[in-house]
Design a protein around this motif. Structure first.
Motif, PDB file in Angstrom:
ATOM      1  N   HIS A 195      10.247  -5.751   8.345  1.00 55.54           N
ATOM      2  CA  HIS A 195       8.956  -5.891   7.679  1.00 55.54           C
ATOM      3  C   HIS A 195       7.857  -6.450   8.564  1.00 55.54           C
ATOM      4  O   HIS A 195       7.367  -7.544   8.347  1.00 55.54           O
ATOM      5  CB  HIS A 195       9.134  -6.743   6.424  1.00 55.54           C
ATOM      6  CG  HIS A 195      10.089  -6.106   5.454  1.00 55.54           C
ATOM      7  ND1 HIS A 195      10.964  -6.839   4.685  1.00 55.54           N
ATOM      8  CD2 HIS A 195      10.328  -4.817   5.154  1.00 55.54           C
ATOM      9  CE1 HIS A 195      11.688  -6.022   3.945  1.00 55.54           C
ATOM     10  NE2 HIS A 195      11.324  -4.790   4.208  1.00 55.54           N
ATOM     11  N   LYS A 242       4.196  -5.004  10.811  1.00 52.21           N
ATOM     12  CA  LYS A 242       3.304  -3.843  10.829  1.00 52.21           C
ATOM     13  C   LYS A 242       3.658  -2.869  11.939  1.00 52.21           C
ATOM     14  O   LYS A 242       3.555  -1.664  11.788  1.00 52.21           O
ATOM     15  CB  LYS A 242       1.866  -4.322  10.992  1.00 52.21           C
ATOM     16  CG  LYS A 242       1.286  -4.838   9.684  1.00 52.21           C
ATOM     17  CD  LYS A 242      -0.230  -4.887   9.740  1.00 52.21           C
ATOM     18  CE  LYS A 242      -0.803  -5.448   8.436  1.00 52.21           C
ATOM     19  NZ  LYS A 242      -1.516  -6.712   8.667  1.00 52.21           N
ATOM     20  N   LYS A 243       4.040  -3.419  13.088  1.00 53.24           N
ATOM     21  CA  LYS A 243       4.317  -2.541  14.221  1.00 53.24           C
ATOM     22  C   LYS A 243       5.726  -2.781  14.772  1.00 53.24           C
ATOM     23  O   LYS A 243       5.902  -3.435  15.796  1.00 53.24           O
ATOM     24  CB  LYS A 243       3.289  -2.774  15.326  1.00 53.24           C
ATOM     25  CG  LYS A 243       1.899  -2.231  14.992  1.00 53.24           C
ATOM     26  CD  LYS A 243       1.005  -2.226  16.218  1.00 53.24           C
ATOM     27  CE  LYS A 243       0.649  -3.658  16.633  1.00 53.24           C
ATOM     28  NZ  LYS A 243      -0.176  -3.700  17.845  1.00 53.24           N
ATOM     29  N   CYS A 286       3.632  -7.707  17.043  1.00 55.30           N
ATOM     30  CA  CYS A 286       4.051  -6.723  16.049  1.00 55.30           C
ATOM     31  C   CYS A 286       3.096  -6.628  14.863  1.00 55.30           C
ATOM     32  O   CYS A 286       3.396  -5.960  13.860  1.00 55.30           O
ATOM     33  CB  CYS A 286       5.446  -7.034  15.553  1.00 55.30           C
ATOM     34  SG  CYS A 286       6.670  -6.911  16.850  1.00 55.30           S
ATOM     35  N   GLY A 287       2.005  -7.316  14.918  1.00 49.73           N
ATOM     36  CA  GLY A 287       0.975  -7.138  13.912  1.00 49.73           C
ATOM     37  C   GLY A 287       1.156  -7.920  12.628  1.00 49.73           C
ATOM     38  O   GLY A 287       0.430  -7.698  11.658  1.00 49.73           O
ATOM     39  N   LEU A 341       3.611  -7.253   6.523  1.00 49.92           N
ATOM     40  CA  LEU A 341       2.946  -6.169   5.803  1.00 49.92           C
ATOM     41  C   LEU A 341       1.917  -6.769   4.851  1.00 49.92           C
ATOM     42  O   LEU A 341       1.994  -7.952   4.494  1.00 49.92           O
ATOM     43  CB  LEU A 341       3.980  -5.348   5.023  1.00 49.92           C
ATOM     44  CG  LEU A 341       5.087  -4.699   5.872  1.00 49.92           C
ATOM     45  CD1 LEU A 341       6.118  -4.024   4.976  1.00 49.92           C
ATOM     46  CD2 LEU A 341       4.509  -3.692   6.850  1.00 49.92           C
ATOM     47  N   GLU A 342       0.956  -5.943   4.408  1.00 49.60           N
ATOM     48  CA  GLU A 342      -0.121  -6.415   3.543  1.00 49.60           C
ATOM     49  C   GLU A 342       0.429  -7.157   2.328  1.00 49.60           C
ATOM     50  O   GLU A 342       1.307  -6.652   1.638  1.00 49.60           O
ATOM     51  CB  GLU A 342      -0.959  -5.226   3.037  1.00 49.60           C
ATOM     52  CG  GLU A 342      -2.084  -4.753   3.938  1.00 49.60           C
ATOM     53  CD  GLU A 342      -2.801  -5.829   4.730  1.00 49.60           C
ATOM     54  OE1 GLU A 342      -3.175  -6.875   4.135  1.00 49.60           O
ATOM     55  OE2 GLU A 342      -2.980  -5.657   5.958  1.00 49.60           O
TER      56      GLU A 342
END
Lengths: 565, 449
Positions: free
Chosen positions: B251, B253-254, B275-276, B279-280
């Motif tokens: 989990h 983003k990247k 890795c960003g 997730l939202e």
């Protein structure tokens, strides 16, 4: 008697107790020498180490030394060398002792390890002891009493596996009981050299099976049943017959061949239920052939001789032996001894022959050896006949000399101690030409012709000794009483000797040994009682020039006879 | 703020436009120059160089490569074998396959240098059965290298001869355990061997001294040859030299693979900056830092770490520098570099049920604790997921795991028990309340066994 070489001893400390054990001993055996039992399943002293059951976990420590200088590190408190304990438990079976090694077999950590392993082994085990043949001699049962939890934390479904797979003609497998110790697999590979067993599937679903298209049918297959620590492998013959705790165990010797595998015969109320091997590291390790396990079947059969007969009519021993003595005293007697008779019986047979001035012969039984526990000589006691002087040359398979003597009218009476003359190459015509005195256990063509027949005992019904191919004298003991009417061979032979005017040497084994030790030089100073259960090696040099038929077997390498051209 | 740009050594050409896996491309980029250099040297000197570089194994245990090589019995007179462990099966790990697919010659060069350094005449690449394409690529690459004189007879025109065979596994996680791998390579069931006495360095393949190294480890050898141990030592931190490839999954983003110097980034930097982040609308809940068998870390937990000078410092999960020793200090391990991230949408019992199912399926079945324990753990966790959880199950399952770890033939015992031990230790509350939280069997639940 040959003494084993002195072993290098090293000192180890087991549960705080110092013991000297031979170099190369593993921790389980070392603990055994120290009087402590390390529970185990997969380890077997005669097989390679697998280390898979994890029951024999121990704590291991070594005296600490400085890595660079190799100087011992001392503990200032005790003044002794510090011990570096390995934090993880180690398996005892794969741990060979080293000088100064410390082993803990009873620590709380070890107890917990064993309890863990026991719990794991039991969660998928069917716990069907009430109907399991292994009950009473099951390692799992035994160790569950010491390390079992007493209740189960396992509430899920147990694995389901095949319940009754016939692995071969004599072995049945219950995969649910199997704890995957791999003893049977290793035995098949390493001892029987018949690699047919293996595991399929993996994890807890691993299942013992025969390779496709193969069967566990070699003549050693029942050893897998013996070494199976649980009830997974059972003997088709013994299965569901008797609870083992009802059975009495008596030490005996396998009579199949001159190897003389040590055995235990299990009986109850005069009936034999099974034969298993008995450990003798010099002879058969812990193994025996399947064929020898079925020999007890001859004990209770219809053609057992149960009645003394004289001239075809029922008689008593005294009358019959008097008739025999009458013939014998007339001269021209031949005595046919047996390589299946005990040393004691052969000694008496020899005495009878000497008394009569009779010729003596023996019938050889030869077959192919299997390089393991069945040798080429299928008589258990050919060496006994040599030692007692019954014969001085190796016997032939057929009594050709006797046949021609009968034909030439030089022999009028034949005394056969358990040998079927027809099987030994005499024709019915030749047999009918002579008076036959037959001592034996089972009916055969000779008994039909014999003037005097005296029923005697099988090896399971009497005591005595055999001398195997190594010239090792080994004892066997009476397991069950003989059938009503049968008489101990020694009694019969001693009475016959007396009927011939000789002196009694005593009708039982211990009595005979007094004379035996006095008259047979190879057995001088020995008594029957003091022969150890694993036998005693005799000096074989007087017979070194004979070319025995035996090839190599498990613990026997024939001395290469010098060939003189 | 430390440098967050990747330091790509092993993965330098992975995904590079125009870079192909044939030998011509490899040589255009300087390939096999290090092998040519190596065969002119004295093998013990190369071994010393590798030892000096501090290279640690990238397969999972992080054992010193130089030390492993030094254990090899060179006096036995038996041949020495080298096996490339390409049985990459640890869940969450996907680095070796990229090397094999996109840069196979890097592996072959590293392998040949290592073979030369250890007087090896025969090497094997044991590749995971599920990598048929990788095996094909390797076969082709080896043939190319053989034709070019880098593998086989008279390597680089010298007297030195060494061949490589590719062997495909039949599909089992346990084949990645070095002695299990050796058994499998010998054509037997991959049951790991007992140690002692079967240490591969002494009694390995065909009872001969054997070196088993991970794909990435051997690639590092090539780069040590290239830059020299002194240069290599400058990458990473003391005792944690070189780079590490992190395979981030789950989990974030990247997700993907990222190569950094050991200790260059912290867990927080890797997940949030590289890795960003989550997730939202989600939050990180837990992370497994080194493949599924590594102990899980719970976001929010604090670690008290001893400094060398005796003082202590406190780390949150985000503060842990990603190197072998720091992760070990935090009670887990760098393992194979498979970073599995879970956010607050994950129930830990469900996650553990998944992991347990894997290990129960992969236990070889040889030794009792792992064989019975791994399946029992699976049965417990699956039962919980099926809506039959009891509050005491967390305690029970951890106790089962405790009875496995440290008592088995191979490290699989730890591999299968560490997840359970750490999940229950750190998320015990979820195990206790699972019965209340989930009473019904989810549609995608594993089958009960």
């Amino acid at each position: 008697m040959i003494q084993p070489a002195k072993l290098d001893l090293i000192t180890v400390i087991i549960d705080g107790k110092e013991v000297a054990v031979p170099k190369g001993t593993n921790a389980i055996e070392a603990a055994r020498l120290a009087g402590t039992d390390v529970p185990h399943y997969c380890y077997h002293p005669k097989l390679s180490v697998a280390g898979n059951c994890r029951m024999c976990l121990i704590e291991l420590g070594m005296p600490m030394a400085d890595r660079a200088t190799r100087e011992p590190i001392m503990d200032p408190e005790t003044g002794k060398q510090k011990i570096g304990w390995i934090p993880r438990p180690q398996i005892g079976c794969a741990t060979n002792v080293a000088p100064g090694m410390q082993i803990k077999t009873q620590s709380p950590m070890i107890k917990e390890c064993r309890e863990g392993v026991m719990e794991f082994l039991l969660i998928n085990h069917p716990l069907d002891c009430p109907i399991c043949d292994q009950a009473g001699e099951c390692k799992l049962q035994e160790q569950a009493t010491s390390y079992g939890r007493g209740y189960s934390r396992f509430i899920e479904q147990k694995n389901v596996k095949p319940k009754r797979t016939q692995l071969g003609p004599r072995v049945v497998l219950d995969d649910e009981r199997c704890i995957l110790c791999s003893r049977c697999v290793r035995f098949s590979q390493e001892v029987a050299k018949d690699d047919v067993l293996g595991f399929v599937d993996r994890g807890s679903y691993s299942t013992l099976t025969c390779f496709p298209g193969k069967e566990l049918k070699n003549n050693y297959s029942l050893n897998t049943v013996d070494i199976c620590p649980v009830g997974a492998l059972t003997s088709t013959d013994f299965r569901f017959k008797m609870r083992v705790w009802f059975l009495k165990q008596i030490n005996s010797i396998d009579t199949e061949s001159s190897v003389g595998a040590n055995t235990v015969v299990w009986s109850r109320e005069g009936e034999i239920y099974r034969i298993t091997p008995r450990r003798n590291d010099e002879v058969n390790d812990t193994w025996m052939a399947d064929s020898g396990r079925l020999l007890y079947k001859q004990v209770q059969v219809d053609d057992r001789l149960k009645e003394v007969t004289c001239h075809g009519a029922a008689s008593d021993l005294k009358t019959a032996l008097a008739a025999a003595a009458e013939w014998a005293k007339a001269g021209d007697v031949a005595v046919v001894g047996s390589g299946r008779s005990s040393v004691e019986e052969q000694f008496l047979t020899k005495k009878i022959a000497d008394k009569l001035g009779a010729t003596t012969s023996l019938v050889a039984r030869l077959g192919q050896g299997d390089k393991l526990l069945i040798s080429e000589d299928r008589n258990p006691n050919t060496r006994g006949a040599l030692v007692t002087g019954l014969i001085d040359q190796l016997p032939a398979t057929e009594l050709t000399d006797l046949a021609s003597a009968i034909e030439g009218g030089k022999v009028k009476t034949v005394i056969s101690v358990g040998e079927d003359l027809a099987a030994a190459g005499l024709t019915a015509e030749q047999i009918s030409k002579v008076n036959v005195v037959y001592l034996g256990t089972h009916a055969n063509p000779t008994t039909a012709h014999a003037g005097v027949v005296v029923p005697t005992l099988t090896v399971f019904e009497k005591s005595g000794s055999f001398i195997n191919q190594q010239f090792r004298i080994q004892k066997f003991a009476k397991v069950v009483p003989g059938p009503r009417g049968a008489i101990d061979d020694l009694t019969v032979l001693d009475q016959l000797l007396m009927a011939l005017g000789g002196d009694s040497v005593g009708g039982d084994v211990t009595g005979i040994w007094t004379t035996l030790a006095a008259e047979v030089s190879a057995l001088a100073t020995m008594t029957f009682r003091t022969i150890p259960q694993t036998g005693l090696l005799l000096d074989s040099t007087p017979w070194a020039n004979l070319s025995f038929p035996e090839g190599e077997t498990l613990h026997f390498k024939p001395a290469l006879a010098e060939i003189t051209v | 703020m430390s440098d967050l740009t990747e330091k790509r050594i092993i993965f330098k050409h992975i995904d590079e436009a125009g870079y192909s896996n044939d030998i011509a491309c490899y040589q255009k980029h300087g390939g096999y120059e290090n092998l040519k250099k190596a065969v002119m040297l004295n093998p013990p000197d190369i071994r010393d160089e590798v030892k000096k570089s501090g290279l640690r194994g990238r397969g999972g245990a992080g054992f010193s490569c130089g030390l492993k090589w030094s254990f090899v019995d060179r006096k036995s007179g038996k041949p020495i074998y080298l096996i490339v462990n390409a049985d990459e099966s640890e869940p969450g790990t996907f680095k070796d396959r990229y090397i094999i697919h996109q840069d196979p010659h890097q592996l072959i060069e590293g392998t040949m240098i290592s073979c030369f350094a250890n007087d090896v005449k025969q090497a094997y690449i044991y590749i995971r059965g599920e990598f048929p394409e990788g095996a094909r690529i390797l076969e082709q690459a080896i043939q190319e290298a053989r034709d070019a004189g880098f593998v086989g007879k008279n390597i680089c025109g010298t007297e030195y001869t060494c061949d490589i065979f590719v062997h495909r596994g039949a599909g089992a996680y346990i084949c990645g355990e070095e002695t299990g791998l050796i058994e499998s390579l010998e054509g037997k069931r991959a049951n790991p061997r007992i140690k002692p006495p079967y240490f591969p360095a002494v009694l390995g393949l065909y009872q001969c001294p054997t070196i088993v190294n991970n794909v990435e480890t051997l690639c590092h050898v090539k780069h040590i040859m290239d830059m020299g141990a002194d240069e290599y030592l400058k990458i990473g931190t003391p005792n944690n030299t070189g780079t590490r490839i992190f395979c981030v999954s789950g989990h974030v983003k990247k997700p993907g693979y990222y190569e950094f110097a050991c200790g260059q980034v912290t867990m927080g930097q890797l997940l949030n900056d590289v890795c960003g982040g989550p997730l939202e609308g989600r939050q990180f809940k837990a992370v497994i830092p080194g493949g599924s068998s590594a102990k899980i870390l719970r976001f929010g937990e604090k670690f008290t770490i001893k400094n060398k000078d005796g003082t202590t410092k406190e780390w949150a999960v985000e503060d842990i520098p990603l190197d072998f020793d720091s992760l070990a200090a935090a009670g887990t391990m760098g393992g194979s570099g498979g970073v599995i991230v879970m956010d607050d949408s994950v129930n830990m019992v469900d996650a553990l049920a998944n992991i347990n199912a894997f290990y129960a399926h992969e236990s070889c079945g040889q030794c009792t604790p792992c064989r019975e324990g791994s399946l029992w753990m699976k049965k417990i966790s699956t039962r919980m997921v099926h809506g039959e959880a009891r509050p005491e199950d967390g305690e029970l399952i951890k106790n089962v795991a405790d009875q496995i770890a440290g008592r088995t033939i191979c490290a699989f015992g730890e591999a299968c028990s560490w997840p359970t031990q750490s999940f229950v230790a750190k998320f015990g509350d979820e195990f206790k309340s699972y019965a209340d939280a989930k009473k019904h069997k989810p549609a995608d639940a594993l089958e009960l066994v």
